[in-house]
Design a protein around this motif. Structure first.
Motif, PDB file in Angstrom:
ATOM      1  N   LEU A 207       0.857  -1.242   0.238  1.00 26.41           N
ATOM      2  CA  LEU A 207      -0.076  -0.022  -0.125  1.00 26.41           C
ATOM      3  C   LEU A 207       1.038   1.197  -0.014  1.00 26.41           C
ATOM      4  CD1 LEU A 207      -2.759  -0.965   2.521  1.00 26.41           C
ATOM      5  CD2 LEU A 207      -3.133  -0.674   0.034  1.00 26.41           C
ATOM      6  N   THR A 208       1.952   1.288   0.727  1.00 25.56           N
ATOM      7  CA  THR A 208       3.009   2.378   0.722  1.00 25.56           C
ATOM      8  C   THR A 208       3.334   2.618  -0.896  1.00 25.56           C
ATOM      9  OG1 THR A 208       3.582   1.847   3.028  1.00 25.56           O
ATOM     10  CG2 THR A 208       5.009   3.503   1.639  1.00 25.56           C
ATOM     11  N   ASN A 209       3.902   1.506  -1.317  1.00 25.45           N
ATOM     12  CA  ASN A 209       4.336   1.665  -2.669  1.00 25.45           C
ATOM     13  C   ASN A 209       3.121   2.222  -3.608  1.00 25.45           C
ATOM     14  OD1 ASN A 209       6.931   0.819  -2.232  1.00 25.45           O
ATOM     15  ND2 ASN A 209       6.274  -1.678  -2.655  1.00 25.45           N
ATOM     16  N   ALA A 210       1.889   1.762  -3.651  1.00 18.73           N
ATOM     17  CA  ALA A 210       0.941   2.027  -4.250  1.00 18.73           C
ATOM     18  C   ALA A 210       0.506   3.792  -4.102  1.00 18.73           C
ATOM     19  CB  ALA A 210      -0.276   1.452  -4.049  1.00 18.73           C
ATOM     20  N   LEU A 211       0.574   4.049  -2.675  1.00 16.46           N
ATOM     21  CA  LEU A 211       0.420   5.779  -2.273  1.00 16.46           C
ATOM     22  C   LEU A 211       1.389   6.340  -3.172  1.00 16.46           C
ATOM     23  CD1 LEU A 211      -1.349   7.350  -0.784  1.00 16.46           C
ATOM     24  CD2 LEU A 211       0.311   7.395   1.144  1.00 16.46           C
ATOM     25  N   ALA A 212       2.590   6.078  -3.471  1.00 18.14           N
ATOM     26  CA  ALA A 212       3.819   6.871  -3.983  1.00 18.14           C
ATOM     27  C   ALA A 212       3.337   6.695  -5.518  1.00 18.14           C
ATOM     28  CB  ALA A 212       5.009   6.170  -3.660  1.00 18.14           C
ATOM     29  N   LEU A 213       2.936   5.755  -6.050  1.00 18.51           N
ATOM     30  CA  LEU A 213       2.483   5.548  -7.513  1.00 18.51           C
ATOM     31  C   LEU A 213       1.470   6.256  -7.797  1.00 18.51           C
ATOM     32  CD1 LEU A 213       3.373   1.763  -7.925  1.00 18.51           C
ATOM     33  CD2 LEU A 213       4.633   3.750  -9.006  1.00 18.51           C
ATOM     34  N   CYS A 214       0.483   6.511  -6.773  1.00 13.53           N
ATOM     35  CA  CYS A 214      -0.840   7.292  -7.061  1.00 13.53           C
ATOM     36  C   CYS A 214      -0.724   8.710  -7.316  1.00 13.53           C
ATOM     37  CB  CYS A 214      -2.024   6.872  -6.077  1.00 13.53           C
ATOM     38  SG  CYS A 214      -2.748   5.358  -6.248  1.00 13.53           S
ATOM     39  N   GLY A 215       0.310   9.200  -6.436  1.00 10.02           N
ATOM     40  CA  GLY A 215       0.576  10.749  -6.769  1.00 10.02           C
ATOM     41  C   GLY A 215      -0.490  11.472  -5.936  1.00 10.02           C
ATOM     42  N   TYR A 216      -0.844  12.493  -6.994  1.00 12.33           N
ATOM     43  CA  TYR A 216      -2.227  13.301  -6.428  1.00 12.33           C
ATOM     44  C   TYR A 216      -3.456  13.080  -6.851  1.00 12.33           C
ATOM     45  CZ  TYR A 216       2.251  15.723  -5.138  1.00 12.33           C
ATOM     46  OH  TYR A 216       3.506  16.097  -4.385  1.00 12.33           O
ATOM     47  N   ARG A 217      -3.509  11.890  -7.409  1.00 17.03           N
ATOM     48  CA  ARG A 217      -4.844  11.402  -8.196  1.00 17.03           C
ATOM     49  C   ARG A 217      -5.843  11.296  -6.800  1.00 17.03           C
ATOM     50  NH1 ARG A 217      -4.886   8.744 -13.249  1.00 17.03           N
ATOM     51  NH2 ARG A 217      -6.919   8.059 -12.437  1.00 17.03           N
ATOM     52  N   HIS A 218      -7.208  11.384  -6.967  1.00 16.28           N
ATOM     53  CA  HIS A 218      -7.953  11.239  -5.879  1.00 16.28           C
ATOM     54  C   HIS A 218      -8.074   9.803  -5.426  1.00 16.28           C
ATOM     55  CE1 HIS A 218     -11.408   9.532  -8.033  1.00 16.28           C
ATOM     56  NE2 HIS A 218     -10.990   9.888  -9.018  1.00 16.28           N
ATOM     57  N   GLU A 219      -7.709   8.735  -6.262  1.00 20.40           N
ATOM     58  CA  GLU A 219      -7.918   7.427  -5.669  1.00 20.40           C
ATOM     59  C   GLU A 219      -6.882   7.103  -4.503  1.00 20.40           C
ATOM     60  OE1 GLU A 219      -9.273   7.553  -9.958  1.00 20.40           O
ATOM     61  OE2 GLU A 219      -7.576   8.479  -8.958  1.00 20.40           O
ATOM     62  N   ALA A 220      -5.892   7.987  -4.383  1.00 20.58           N
ATOM     63  CA  ALA A 220      -4.771   7.770  -3.269  1.00 20.58           C
ATOM     64  C   ALA A 220      -5.525   7.747  -1.968  1.00 20.58           C
ATOM     65  CB  ALA A 220      -3.814   8.964  -3.341  1.00 20.58           C
ATOM     66  N   GLU A 221      -6.647   8.436  -1.774  1.00 18.37           N
ATOM     67  CA  GLU A 221      -7.512   8.447  -0.665  1.00 18.37           C
ATOM     68  C   GLU A 221      -7.815   7.094  -0.175  1.00 18.37           C
ATOM     69  OE1 GLU A 221      -7.451  11.243   1.060  1.00 18.37           O
ATOM     70  OE2 GLU A 221      -6.406  12.171  -0.575  1.00 18.37           O
ATOM     71  N   VAL A 222      -8.008   6.523  -1.103  1.00 17.09           N
ATOM     72  CA  VAL A 222      -8.632   4.961  -0.674  1.00 17.09           C
ATOM     73  C   VAL A 222      -7.326   4.196  -0.098  1.00 17.09           C
ATOM     74  CG1 VAL A 222      -9.412   2.815  -1.417  1.00 17.09           C
ATOM     75  CG2 VAL A 222     -10.617   4.741  -2.369  1.00 17.09           C
ATOM     76  N   VAL A 223      -6.140   4.460  -0.942  1.00 16.82           N
ATOM     77  CA  VAL A 223      -5.150   3.711  -0.318  1.00 16.82           C
ATOM     78  C   VAL A 223      -4.705   4.210   1.009  1.00 16.82           C
ATOM     79  CG1 VAL A 223      -2.543   3.260  -0.806  1.00 16.82           C
ATOM     80  CG2 VAL A 223      -4.350   3.233  -2.552  1.00 16.82           C
ATOM     81  N   ARG A 224      -4.702   5.607   1.039  1.00 25.72           N
ATOM     82  CA  ARG A 224      -4.128   6.315   2.388  1.00 25.72           C
ATOM     83  C   ARG A 224      -5.194   5.829   3.567  1.00 25.72           C
ATOM     84  NH1 ARG A 224      -4.618  10.658   0.694  1.00 25.72           N
ATOM     85  NH2 ARG A 224      -2.495  10.937   0.069  1.00 25.72           N
ATOM     86  N   GLU A 225      -6.478   5.563   3.350  1.00 21.24           N
ATOM     87  CA  GLU A 225      -7.434   5.145   4.336  1.00 21.24           C
ATOM     88  C   GLU A 225      -7.221   3.854   4.774  1.00 21.24           C
ATOM     89  OE1 GLU A 225     -12.116   3.900   4.308  1.00 21.24           O
ATOM     90  OE2 GLU A 225     -11.574   5.349   2.988  1.00 21.24           O
ATOM     91  N   LEU A 226      -6.757   2.849   3.921  1.00 26.15           N
ATOM     92  CA  LEU A 226      -6.412   1.523   4.428  1.00 26.15           C
ATOM     93  C   LEU A 226      -5.171   1.421   5.313  1.00 26.15           C
ATOM     94  CD1 LEU A 226      -7.689  -0.556   1.430  1.00 26.15           C
ATOM     95  CD2 LEU A 226      -9.008   0.194   3.395  1.00 26.15           C
ATOM     96  N   LEU A 227      -4.016   2.095   4.844  1.00 25.83           N
ATOM     97  CA  LEU A 227      -2.930   2.545   5.652  1.00 25.83           C
ATOM     98  C   LEU A 227      -3.036   2.785   7.064  1.00 25.83           C
ATOM     99  CD1 LEU A 227      -0.083   4.065   3.086  1.00 25.83           C
ATOM    100  CD2 LEU A 227       0.133   1.595   4.311  1.00 25.83           C
ATOM    101  N   ALA A 228      -4.383   3.646   7.079  1.00 24.21           N
ATOM    102  CA  ALA A 228      -4.506   4.205   8.461  1.00 24.21           C
ATOM    103  C   ALA A 228      -4.913   2.894   9.290  1.00 24.21           C
ATOM    104  CB  ALA A 228      -5.480   5.204   8.499  1.00 24.21           C
ATOM    105  N   LEU A 229      -6.020   2.241   8.588  1.00 26.77           N
ATOM    106  CA  LEU A 229      -6.689   1.068   9.244  1.00 26.77           C
ATOM    107  C   LEU A 229      -5.754   0.165   9.756  1.00 26.77           C
ATOM    108  CD1 LEU A 229      -9.603   0.342   7.052  1.00 26.77           C
ATOM    109  CD2 LEU A 229      -9.646   1.333   9.353  1.00 26.77           C
ATOM    110  N   ILE A 230      -4.471  -0.350   8.780  1.00 28.77           N
ATOM    111  CA  ILE A 230      -3.560  -1.071   9.280  1.00 28.77           C
ATOM    112  C   ILE A 230      -2.539  -0.689  10.571  1.00 28.77           C
ATOM    113  CG2 ILE A 230      -1.264  -2.311   8.456  1.00 28.77           C
ATOM    114  CD1 ILE A 230      -2.622  -2.665   5.751  1.00 28.77           C
ATOM    115  N   ASN A 231      -2.507   0.624  10.338  1.00 29.36           N
ATOM    116  CA  ASN A 231      -1.264   1.242  11.308  1.00 29.36           C
ATOM    117  C   ASN A 231      -2.378   1.547  12.533  1.00 29.36           C
ATOM    118  OD1 ASN A 231       1.097   1.525   9.795  1.00 29.36           O
ATOM    119  ND2 ASN A 231       0.220   3.243   8.763  1.00 29.36           N
ATOM    120  N   ALA A 232      -3.594   1.560  12.594  1.00 28.95           N
ATOM    121  CA  ALA A 232      -4.421   1.676  13.844  1.00 28.95           C
ATOM    122  C   ALA A 232      -4.119   0.939  14.848  1.00 28.95           C
ATOM    123  CB  ALA A 232      -5.818   1.961  13.632  1.00 28.95           C
ATOM    124  N   PRO A 233      -3.316   1.173  16.223  1.00 29.37           N
ATOM    125  CA  PRO A 233      -3.036   0.448  17.136  1.00 29.37           C
ATOM    126  C   PRO A 233      -4.101  -0.299  17.852  1.00 29.37           C
ATOM    127  CG  PRO A 233      -3.212   2.902  18.144  1.00 29.37           C
ATOM    128  CD  PRO A 233      -3.294   2.830  16.515  1.00 29.37           C
TER     129      PRO A 233
END
Length: 343
Positions: free
Chosen positions: A74-100
């Motif tokens: 997902l981290t790689n995908a976020l970098a590849l998405c750049g500033y596309r709005h689809e990056a929000e989906v990736v960012r949201e799932l990264l936050a879920l995985i990182n949530a303690p």
């Protein structure tokens, strides 16, 4: 146990296909162990291959170093998405995985992650023995990752009688004027950059936040109406480290030079502490930089400078640079404390 739900895998798959990531499998798998990549089954088409990779990584256990395979993807995908709005989906799932996740008998502070660019407050729930006993609210201007905190003292706006969670080793940094509590495995960092490099710095900010680094990014976190120099002074002295964007455009920006002088003055007050981390976008800092106050040059050139030059077109190099930067920010138990004296 899967890291996220299958419905969420389908969401990120749809976003990745929209951005064209099925054609970039090598970049998406960068950073994963070769023996793990070799176990991923083949699929009949690039789209199907991407979904198959996601599904298998989602069910894979943590790696020996503690990292989560799906988080790397997902981290790689976020970098590849750049500033596309689809990056929000990736960012949201990264936050879920990182949530303690709460463990019985432990006190954990965690927060929801609002969308980038919003100024809504974050709510921190305190769990003890698995039950929520109180909540801490952070007002408008709170760090959007939920990573803002303070070095000492109870959070402002805390529920009457509800103690702030401060687990051992917690980073204690705050967006100036904001006092909340959290746990981080990384030192907090202030981003010093010129407006001409805003695009790069925003991407950097998002990449660091996705990995759990507490970041002060003035574009999102500076209090409205506060003077620039006041915000900069607070941020530089409250954060553990200061990242200096080195490019011809930033290093000729007077505001950046003022922030650098403030940072170097802090290092001197702390007896030579290593606070500033320089990153470069071109060769200007090492070849042609001649500022009005030349005594700031050597303290920067005397350090290793992380080279981000060309990373806007090279996601693999970008991911490696982010790895190097987050490695420098990892909290080492018993390590040197770069925080301001008396704080």
């Amino acid at each position: 146990m899967p890291a996220i739900l299958h419905s969420q895998i389908l969401r990120v798959h749809a976003a990745a296909v929209e951005v064209g990531l099925p054609a970039k499998r090598g970049a998406l798998l960068a950073g994963l162990p070769r023996d793990l990549v070799a176990t991923l089954p083949d699929a009949p088409s690039p789209d199907a291959q991407l979904l198959s990779d996601l599904d298998h990584l989602n069910h894979h256990s943590r790696l020996p170093d503690g990292s989560v395979p799906l988080e790397i993807w997902l981290t790689n995908a976020l970098a590849l998405c750049g500033y596309r709005h689809e990056a929000e989906v990736v960012r949201e799932l990264l936050a879920l995985i990182n949530a303690p996740r709460a463990v019985p008998g432990s006190a954990v502070a965690h927060a929801a992650v609002p969308a980038p660019g919003t100024t809504g407050g974050s709510t921190y729930h305190i769990n003890i023995q698995g039950s929520t006993i109180g909540a801490l609210g952070a007002g408008n201007g709170a760090v959007i990752s939920g990573m803002a905190n303070v070095r000492s003292g109870a959070p402002s706006g805390s529920a009457q009688g509800a103690p702030a969670a401060q687990p051992t080793g917690a980073s204690t940094h705050g967006d100036p004027g904001t006092k909340t509590a959290t746990t981080s495995h990384f030192q907090s960092i202030y981003l010093s950059y010129g407006d001409a490099d805003l695009s790069f710095t925003r991407r950097l900010h998002e990449g660091l936040e996705a990995r759990g680094v507490p970041v002060f990014f003035r574009e999102d976190h500076a209090p409205g109406g506060e003077k620039h120099h006041r915000t900069a002074r607070k941020g530089i002295n409250d954060c553990d480290r200061v990242l200096l964007v080195c490019s011809q455009r930033s290093l000729t920006d007077q505001r950046v030079l003022n922030e650098l002088e403030e940072t170097l003055a802090r290092e001197a007050r702390q007896g030579g502490a290593e606070v500033v981390i320089p990153v470069r976008l071109d060769s200007f800092v090492t070849s042609r930089w001649n500022p009005p106050t030349p005594d700031v040059v050597y303290p920067i050139l005397d350090r290793y400078i992380i080279n981000f030059e060309g990373t806007e077109h090279d996601p693999i190099k970008y991911a490696k640079c982010i790895d190097r930067l987050t490695g420098a920010l990892q909290v080492v138990p018993g390590g040197r404390d770069n925080r301001p004296l008396g704080r």
